[in-house]
Every structure is written in structure tokens, then in C-alpha cells.
Design a protein around this motif. Structure first.
Motif, PDB file in Angstrom:
ATOM      1  N   MET A 180      28.117 -24.158   3.197  1.00  0.00           N
ATOM      2  CA  MET A 180      28.636 -23.208   2.175  1.00  0.00           C
ATOM      3  C   MET A 180      29.050 -24.003   0.924  1.00  0.00           C
ATOM      4  SD  MET A 180      31.908 -20.638   2.439  1.00  0.00           S
ATOM      5  CE  MET A 180      33.092 -21.981   2.622  1.00  0.00           C
ATOM      6  N   ALA A 181      28.714 -23.464  -0.233  1.00  0.00           N
ATOM      7  CA  ALA A 181      29.048 -24.149  -1.488  1.00  0.00           C
ATOM      8  C   ALA A 181      30.562 -24.289  -1.618  1.00  0.00           C
ATOM      9  CB  ALA A 181      28.501 -23.367  -2.678  1.00  0.00           C
ATOM     10  N   ARG A 182      30.974 -25.461  -2.109  1.00  0.00           N
ATOM     11  CA  ARG A 182      32.397 -25.671  -2.290  1.00  0.00           C
ATOM     12  C   ARG A 182      32.837 -25.120  -3.642  1.00  0.00           C
ATOM     13  NH1 ARG A 182      34.613 -29.818   0.751  1.00  0.00           N
ATOM     14  NH2 ARG A 182      36.579 -29.067  -0.151  1.00  0.00           N
ATOM     15  N   PHE A 183      34.130 -25.051  -3.822  1.00  0.00           N
ATOM     16  CA  PHE A 183      34.732 -24.458  -5.022  1.00  0.00           C
ATOM     17  C   PHE A 183      34.140 -25.054  -6.298  1.00  0.00           C
ATOM     18  CE2 PHE A 183      37.879 -22.508  -7.659  1.00  0.00           C
ATOM     19  CZ  PHE A 183      38.316 -23.462  -8.569  1.00  0.00           C
ATOM     20  N   VAL A 184      34.144 -26.381  -6.385  1.00  0.00           N
ATOM     21  CA  VAL A 184      33.705 -27.009  -7.638  1.00  0.00           C
ATOM     22  C   VAL A 184      32.216 -26.810  -7.869  1.00  0.00           C
ATOM     23  CG1 VAL A 184      35.584 -28.708  -7.698  1.00  0.00           C
ATOM     24  CG2 VAL A 184      33.457 -29.275  -6.515  1.00  0.00           C
ATOM     25  N   GLU A 185      31.470 -26.558  -6.810  1.00  0.00           N
ATOM     26  CA  GLU A 185      30.020 -26.350  -6.962  1.00  0.00           C
ATOM     27  C   GLU A 185      29.709 -24.942  -7.464  1.00  0.00           C
ATOM     28  OE1 GLU A 185      28.780 -29.388  -3.289  1.00  0.00           O
ATOM     29  OE2 GLU A 185      29.272 -27.276  -2.883  1.00  0.00           O
ATOM     30  N   LYS A 186      30.678 -24.060  -7.350  1.00  0.00           N
ATOM     31  CA  LYS A 186      30.475 -22.669  -7.804  1.00  0.00           C
ATOM     32  C   LYS A 186      30.821 -22.492  -9.285  1.00  0.00           C
ATOM     33  CE  LYS A 186      31.820 -20.926  -3.221  1.00  0.00           C
ATOM     34  NZ  LYS A 186      32.968 -20.335  -2.458  1.00  0.00           N
ATOM     35  N   LEU A 187      31.453 -23.491  -9.869  1.00  0.00           N
ATOM     36  CA  LEU A 187      32.018 -23.285 -11.203  1.00  0.00           C
ATOM     37  C   LEU A 187      30.990 -23.186 -12.328  1.00  0.00           C
ATOM     38  CD1 LEU A 187      35.253 -25.458 -10.873  1.00  0.00           C
ATOM     39  CD2 LEU A 187      34.934 -23.014 -10.444  1.00  0.00           C
TER      40      LEU A 187
ATOM     41  N   VAL B   6      36.969 -13.711 -14.238  1.00  0.00           N
ATOM     42  CA  VAL B   6      36.784 -15.118 -13.856  1.00  0.00           C
ATOM     43  C   VAL B   6      37.963 -15.571 -13.010  1.00  0.00           C
ATOM     44  CG1 VAL B   6      36.936 -17.469 -14.804  1.00  0.00           C
ATOM     45  CG2 VAL B   6      35.251 -15.848 -15.702  1.00  0.00           C
ATOM     46  N   TRP B   7      39.174 -15.158 -13.391  1.00  0.00           N
ATOM     47  CA  TRP B   7      40.346 -15.614 -12.651  1.00  0.00           C
ATOM     48  C   TRP B   7      40.298 -15.054 -11.217  1.00  0.00           C
ATOM     49  CZ3 TRP B   7      42.773 -19.745 -13.244  1.00  0.00           C
ATOM     50  CH2 TRP B   7      44.043 -19.965 -12.708  1.00  0.00           C
ATOM     51  N   ARG B   8      39.835 -13.787 -11.140  1.00  0.00           N
ATOM     52  CA  ARG B   8      39.720 -13.190  -9.803  1.00  0.00           C
ATOM     53  C   ARG B   8      38.706 -13.978  -8.971  1.00  0.00           C
ATOM     54  NH1 ARG B   8      36.463 -10.189  -7.184  1.00  0.00           N
ATOM     55  NH2 ARG B   8      34.982  -9.870  -8.918  1.00  0.00           N
ATOM     56  N   ARG B   9      37.581 -14.316  -9.580  1.00  0.00           N
ATOM     57  CA  ARG B   9      36.531 -15.009  -8.829  1.00  0.00           C
ATOM     58  C   ARG B   9      36.911 -16.452  -8.533  1.00  0.00           C
ATOM     59  NH1 ARG B   9      30.892 -13.546 -11.692  1.00  0.00           N
ATOM     60  NH2 ARG B   9      30.141 -15.059 -10.136  1.00  0.00           N
TER      61      ARG B   9
ATOM     62  N   LEU C 248      38.623 -20.130  -4.364  1.00  0.00           N
ATOM     63  CA  LEU C 248      39.647 -21.048  -3.835  1.00  0.00           C
ATOM     64  C   LEU C 248      40.016 -20.697  -2.405  1.00  0.00           C
ATOM     65  CD1 LEU C 248      42.296 -21.750  -6.634  1.00  0.00           C
ATOM     66  CD2 LEU C 248      40.845 -23.419  -5.462  1.00  0.00           C
ATOM     67  N   GLU C 249      39.957 -19.408  -2.083  1.00  0.00           N
ATOM     68  CA  GLU C 249      40.327 -18.972  -0.723  1.00  0.00           C
ATOM     69  C   GLU C 249      39.551 -19.776   0.321  1.00  0.00           C
ATOM     70  OE1 GLU C 249      43.116 -15.877  -1.624  1.00  0.00           O
ATOM     71  OE2 GLU C 249      42.588 -16.962   0.212  1.00  0.00           O
ATOM     72  N   ASP C 250      38.285 -20.052  -0.002  1.00  0.00           N
ATOM     73  CA  ASP C 250      37.430 -20.742   0.986  1.00  0.00           C
ATOM     74  C   ASP C 250      37.834 -22.195   1.188  1.00  0.00           C
ATOM     75  OD1 ASP C 250      34.534 -19.013  -0.356  1.00  0.00           O
ATOM     76  OD2 ASP C 250      36.029 -18.402   1.158  1.00  0.00           O
ATOM     77  N   GLU C 251      38.689 -22.711   0.302  1.00  0.00           N
ATOM     78  CA  GLU C 251      39.036 -24.142   0.394  1.00  0.00           C
ATOM     79  C   GLU C 251      40.200 -24.390   1.356  1.00  0.00           C
ATOM     80  OE1 GLU C 251      37.484 -26.746  -1.126  1.00  0.00           O
ATOM     81  OE2 GLU C 251      35.960 -25.339  -1.816  1.00  0.00           O
ATOM     82  N   GLN C 252      40.752 -23.333   1.873  1.00  0.00           N
ATOM     83  CA  GLN C 252      41.849 -23.479   2.855  1.00  0.00           C
ATOM     84  C   GLN C 252      42.976 -24.373   2.312  1.00  0.00           C
ATOM     85  OE1 GLN C 252      41.638 -21.763   5.803  1.00  0.00           O
ATOM     86  NE2 GLN C 252      39.711 -20.932   4.992  1.00  0.00           N
ATOM     87  N   LEU C 253      43.378 -24.146   1.096  1.00  0.00           N
ATOM     88  CA  LEU C 253      44.396 -25.016   0.476  1.00  0.00           C
ATOM     89  C   LEU C 253      45.753 -24.937   1.166  1.00  0.00           C
ATOM     90  CD1 LEU C 253      43.529 -24.682  -3.322  1.00  0.00           C
ATOM     91  CD2 LEU C 253      42.886 -26.499  -1.713  1.00  0.00           C
TER      92      LEU C 253
ATOM     93  N   MET D 262      51.837 -22.719  -8.370  1.00  0.00           N
ATOM     94  CA  MET D 262      51.687 -23.466  -9.608  1.00  0.00           C
ATOM     95  C   MET D 262      50.817 -24.709  -9.465  1.00  0.00           C
ATOM     96  SD  MET D 262      54.761 -24.433 -12.254  1.00  0.00           S
ATOM     97  CE  MET D 262      55.366 -22.767 -12.537  1.00  0.00           C
ATOM     98  N   PRO D 263      51.042 -25.591  -8.478  1.00  0.00           N
ATOM     99  CA  PRO D 263      50.163 -26.767  -8.360  1.00  0.00           C
ATOM    100  C   PRO D 263      48.711 -26.389  -8.070  1.00  0.00           C
ATOM    101  CG  PRO D 263      51.969 -26.874  -6.754  1.00  0.00           C
ATOM    102  CD  PRO D 263      52.125 -25.608  -7.473  1.00  0.00           C
ATOM    103  N   MET D 264      48.511 -25.362  -7.236  1.00  0.00           N
ATOM    104  CA  MET D 264      47.146 -24.965  -6.908  1.00  0.00           C
ATOM    105  C   MET D 264      46.435 -24.399  -8.121  1.00  0.00           C
ATOM    106  SD  MET D 264      47.552 -23.380  -3.086  1.00  0.00           S
ATOM    107  CE  MET D 264      48.328 -24.362  -1.764  1.00  0.00           C
ATOM    108  N   MET D 265      47.149 -23.632  -8.925  1.00  0.00           N
ATOM    109  CA  MET D 265      46.529 -23.041 -10.109  1.00  0.00           C
ATOM    110  C   MET D 265      46.215 -24.107 -11.143  1.00  0.00           C
ATOM    111  SD  MET D 265      46.209 -19.795  -9.281  1.00  0.00           S
ATOM    112  CE  MET D 265      44.954 -20.612  -8.643  1.00  0.00           C
TER     113      MET D 265
END
Ligand code: F6P
Length: 512
Positions: free
Chosen positions: A1-8, A54-57, A62-67, A288-291
Motif C-alpha cells: 500500500m502506498a505510504r503517506f508521502v508517496e500519495k502527496l 486536501v486537509w481532509r485527504r 495519515l490514518e494509514d500511518e498508524q501514528l 499539533m506535532p502530527m499536523m
């Protein structure tokens, strides 16, 4: 599955042309939507290239990154430092004081109260902190920001260039000076060189036996410190699982307690601990740090931007950019990623204080050919300066952020009657992104929260980039290459096979 940064990149394409001025004109609630508060910090990220969609997406991606799970792993002491098989336990240092921290604070209290005196029977007046990198930048920053005349007069030395040490020694009276040699490994060449020169300075002033009582060691390697002649009771340790650039919260923060008072050291840790709790509990889009981490990756991996700016509008935070450079660039300036292909990782971080930066690289920010997102870091209440100065400072902070977004169009120049020959020169493109991050007050608590905020942002970005934020193998090559060159400069043989540049410059030094 594509990671967060790969979707940007695709998300950037979906956003299309975006203009902050139009975004604000179209949405009176934009600020409310893109504003967070936590631990007395206010983060306004409304002046960023993000739409509601964009913020929603971004949030979805980010949800997929299990932060939250990644944050918990850090907190619970998982071996997040994968190449050294270690946890990263800086949060523990501020969660509850260790016995060693208690012992350190008791000693600081004894020194500051005069109960613990110099071998010559005087009160200590000066503190000379000798360290490098994370064993220097954090304590130095915090003391510079918080010093209030209550503690010892603290001086910091890091560079191998003796001018650094000489400047500090000139400011200290040897028989009233407590020397704190801070080094996690107790093997950093510059630190040991400065410590040896300082020891000689003390020896000549108070005698060799007394000198030993003036010198403390703060390290993860007590054995090395003992072998180098430090009294065991003058050695304060912190765990090897506390990363060098994350160690100011540990006994490595000795100078903070001695230079600013034990209460400020405790408040600093309390603020950081509050930010830890926020990091571990706040939901993703209110974290805040995650955003901040997501925004940084949005520009780096979505827009391909190469730099980011940290602009503290507070002279007492003038050392923050240097601390952030080590934190972010030594943690994430890497290409050993679990992602394939390896994404672009930490951008250049530069910075400077407002208002001074407006008179140096401010021109570049407004009209330069590169666009970089910047964090304006300000203070709402500062009882250490007059309201007039504070108002001027804060007005400039707001104006810089506003100006980067607003720019100045040719039509505006025309309306203002500006000579057409100057339109090209006075045109400001605008639409340049910035955050405004405000501390309720510039005190120990909120400074602790601020520093922990950036620590967690850095860790989250390491997760998103698939990096180990807690090793620093890139610094090893320079250290290794320096050894034979130093030997040659010290009268030994010139190493075989040197490139012509190194060889020629070596000879210039030898034959100067
Ligand atoms: O720059 C390499 C580094 O290991 C940093 O990570 C560290 O903060 C600094 O050198 C000093 O290391 P030490 O605290 O072991 O002297």
C-alpha cells in the motif's frame, strides 16, 4: 500500500493552482478551521497551501500511518533506534525524575544556596559548560532563553577553535567556577580537548587536587569519566537510550538548573511532559506535532520544496534555529529508508530572529526565486520587555506572515502611482506559506512544550519517511578522516593516497 508521502504528489495535482488570498476571501472561517491550541501554544496553519478537501485527504492518508501506535511505541520504550537496538527514552526524563536527576538537583541546590562551596571555601559564581551538539545546543538554548540572574553565571564552550574556550575562560574566575563536561559518549574530541585545556587552567589557578573538585562529568559512560580522573560523586549519568540531541531533559540539563534555578528546570520538564501527553492523546487532526509533521512532508514530498525556515520573533529564542537544525537535520537528514524508492527526506532548515532577519534574508523570502514554508514563532506575553518594544516586535511578525501571503501586485503598484519602470522590481508574488506559532508566555513551561513539540514533529516525520531518527552514522566519516590528517599536522607522516586538494591544503598549513 502506498505510504503517506508517496500519495502527496497526486494530492498536489488534485489541489491544482491554489492561492491563499483567494482561499481567505472565499472562507471567512479559514482561521478557525486551521488553528490548534495545546499546552499554552497556539498554532495558526491557515496560511498554508491546503484546501478543506486536501486537509481532509491528508488526514485520511495519515490514518494509514498508524501514528498513535508509533507514538506509543516511542513512549513504551520500543527499540525505535533500530541500528543501535535501543529505545529513545527522552520522554521518561520529563515524565518522572530519576534518582540521578534528584541527586543532581540536590547538588545544584547545595551549590546555589552556598552550602556546597569551592575547595577554597568560596561560593561558586560561574558555570562553564563544555559540550558539543546535543550536549551543548539544548542546554545553551534554554539557559540563554531563561537566565534570570538567580543561578550561576553560565558560559558555554563547544568549538575546537580555542577562541571559543578563551572567550568563556576570560569571563570566569577559576576558583569560583564549576566546570561541567557534558558528553554522552565521553569521547567527543572537541569536548575532551576543551576539558583538558580547562583542567590546566584550573590547575594553574587552584592546584591539581582542588581542580578535580571543580569538575563535573555528565555522561552515559561513567567508566570513561572515572578513568579520566573525575571523582565518582562528581559524575552524573543519563541512560544511553536518551539520544544525544534529545538529552537536555536529563542530567545533561545540569546547566539549566544551575544557570536558571531548579524551579525552571522542573517547569521546563513539566511543559515538555504536557506536550508529551498531548502528542499521545490528541486525535490526529488536532495533534499539533502530527499536523506540523504532515505539513512539512506536504511541502517536501508533495511540492518538492527544499527548505524550511524557523523564525523566532524573540531574541531570547535566537538559538532555537541552531537547536532545530541538529534536531531535524541530524535526525532526518538521511537516505536509509524503509520506503522504496527512498523519498526526499529532511529539507534544509535555516532560521534567524525577527526582526533582524527582515534586514538580511527577508528580501529573499519575499522576492527570491525559491519558496519555503516558514514558522514564525512568537510570544504573547513577555514581561521582560517593555510593551512598546513587544508591540513593535509582534506587529512585524504579523506583517511578515501577512506580506508573504498578500504580496504586492502590479495593479496595486499602478494604483499607488509607482513608476512603471519599477513595477518589476517592486512586485511581490505573495502566496508564500507560513505558520504562526505563539507561546502564551516565554517561560520555562512553554519553552519546554515548544521544544517537545518539535521533537515529536521530528519523530513523526521519521516515521513518515521510514527513517531511524535516533542514529547519526553520517558524522562518522569526517571523524575518521580527521585522525590521520591531525597526525600529519602534528608532525607525523602525511597519509598516502591523499587527493591533490587535501594534500595541497595540508602542505599549505605545514609550510605556512
Ligand atoms: O554530531 C554527532 C554527535 O554524536 C551528536 O549526535 C551528539 O549530540 C554530539 O555528537 C556530541 O556527542 P557526545 O554527547 O557523546 O559528546
Amino acid at each position: 500500500m502506498a505510504r503517506f508521502v508517496e500519495k502527496l504528489p497526486a494530492l498536489k495535482a488534485a489541489l491544482g493552482a491554489f492561492d491563499l488570498r483567494q482561499a481567505f476571501a472565499a472562507d471567512a472561517r479559514r482561521f478557525e478551521k486551521f488553528h490548534l491550541q495545546a499546552c499554552g501554544l497556539h498554532l495558526d496553519y491557515s496560511k498554508h497551501w491546503i484546501s478543506d478537501e486536501v486537509w481532509r485527504r491528508l488526514g485520511e492518508a495519515l490514518e494509514d500511518e498508524q501514528l498513535p501506535a508509533a507514538a506509543l511505541r516511542l513512549k513504551q520504550g520500543a527499540a525505535v533506534n533500530t541500528t543501535e537496538g535501543r529505545a529513545a527514552t527522552h520522554m521518561d526524563c520529563r515524565q518522572r525524575l530519576s534518582d540521578e536527576q534528584h541527586r543532581m538537583l540536590a547538588f545544584v541546590d547545595a551549590v546555589l544556596s552556598g552550602r556546597h562551596k569551592t575547595p577554597g571555601g568560596k561560593n561558586y559564581q560561574f558555570l562553564l559548560h563544555i559540550g558539543m551538539g546535543g550536549s551543548d545546543l539544548g542546554p545553551r538554548l534554554v539557559v540563554d532563553a531563561l537566565k534570570n540572574g538567580t543561578g550561576l553565571s553560565a558560559h558555554f564552550v563547544a568549538n575546537a577553535d580555542a577562541a571559543d574556550l578563551q572567550r568563556s575562560l576570560a569571563a570566569c574566575v577559576p576558583d569560583e567556577t564549576l566546570v561541567v563536561v557534558t558528553s554522552k559518549t565521553f569521547s567527543t574530541q572537541e569536548t575532551l580537548l576543551n576539558a583538558a585545556t580547562t583542567r590546566a587552567w584550573l590547575d594553574s589557578a587552584v592546584g591539581a587536587e582542588a581542580a578535580r573538585h571543580h569538575m563535573l562529568a555528565i555522561t552515559s559512560d561513567a567508566l570513561r569519566a572515572t578513568d579520566m580522573g573525575f571523582f565518582p560523586h562528581n559524575i552524573y549519568t543519563f541512560p544511553a537510550s536518551v539520544g544525544g540531541r534529545f538529552c537536555l531533559w536529563s542530567c545533561a540539563g545540569f546547566a539549566i538548573a544551575a544557570g536558571c534555578g531548579v524551579a525552571d528546570y522542573r517547569q521546563l520538564l513539566a511543559g515538555a511532559s504536557a506536550m508529551d501527553a498531548h502528542f499521545l492523546s490528541a486525535p490526529l487532526l488536532h495533534n499539533m506535532p502530527m499536523m506540523m509533521a504532515a505539513l512539512g512532508c506536504w511541502y517536501r514530498n508533495g511540492w518538492g520544496l527544499h527548505a524550511q525556515g524557523a523564525l523566532p520573533y524573540a531574541e531570547r529564542l535566537r538559538l532555537l534555529p541552531a537547536w532545530l537544525q541538529q534536531l531535524e537535520m541530524e535526525s532526518n537528514g538521511k537516505s536509509a529508508s524503509t520506503l522504496s524508492p527512498v523519498p526526499a527526506t529532511a529539507p534544509l532548515l535555516f532560521g534567524g530572529t525577527g526582526t533582524c532577519m527582515q534586514h538580511s534574508f527577508g528580501q529573499w523570502l519575499h522576492q527570491g526565486s525559491d519558496i519555503v514554508p516558514v514558522d514564525f514563532i512568537g510570544v504573547l506575553v513577555d514581561d521582560r520587555q517593555s510593551p512598546e518594544h513587544h508591540r513593535v516586535l509582534f506587529a512585524h511578525l504579523l506583517a511578515q506572515s501577512q506580506g508573504l501571503m498578500k504580496g504586492r501586485s502590479v495593479a496595486e503598484l499602478q494604483r499607488a502611482g509607482v513608476d512603471a519602470a519599477l513595477h518589476q522590481h517592486k512586485f511581490m508574488p505573495g502566496n508564500r506559506p507560513s505558520s504562526i506559532l505563539l507561546l502564551s508566555r516565554l517561560d520555562a513551561y512553554h519553552l519546554g512544550a515548544l521544544l517537545a513539540l518539535y521533537e515529536h514533529k521530528t519523530y513523526v516525520q521519521s516515521v513518515l519517511w521510514g527513517l531511524n531518527a535516533f542514529d547519526q552514522w553520517g558524522v562518522e566519516l569526517g571523524k575518521e578522516l580527521q585522525t590521520p590528517l591531525l597526525a600529519a599536522l602534528s608532525g607525523g607522516a602525511v597519509p598516502e593516497g591523499l587527493d591533490a586538494s587535501t594534500h595541497a591544503n595540508l602542505n599549505l598549513f605545514l609550510k605556512k
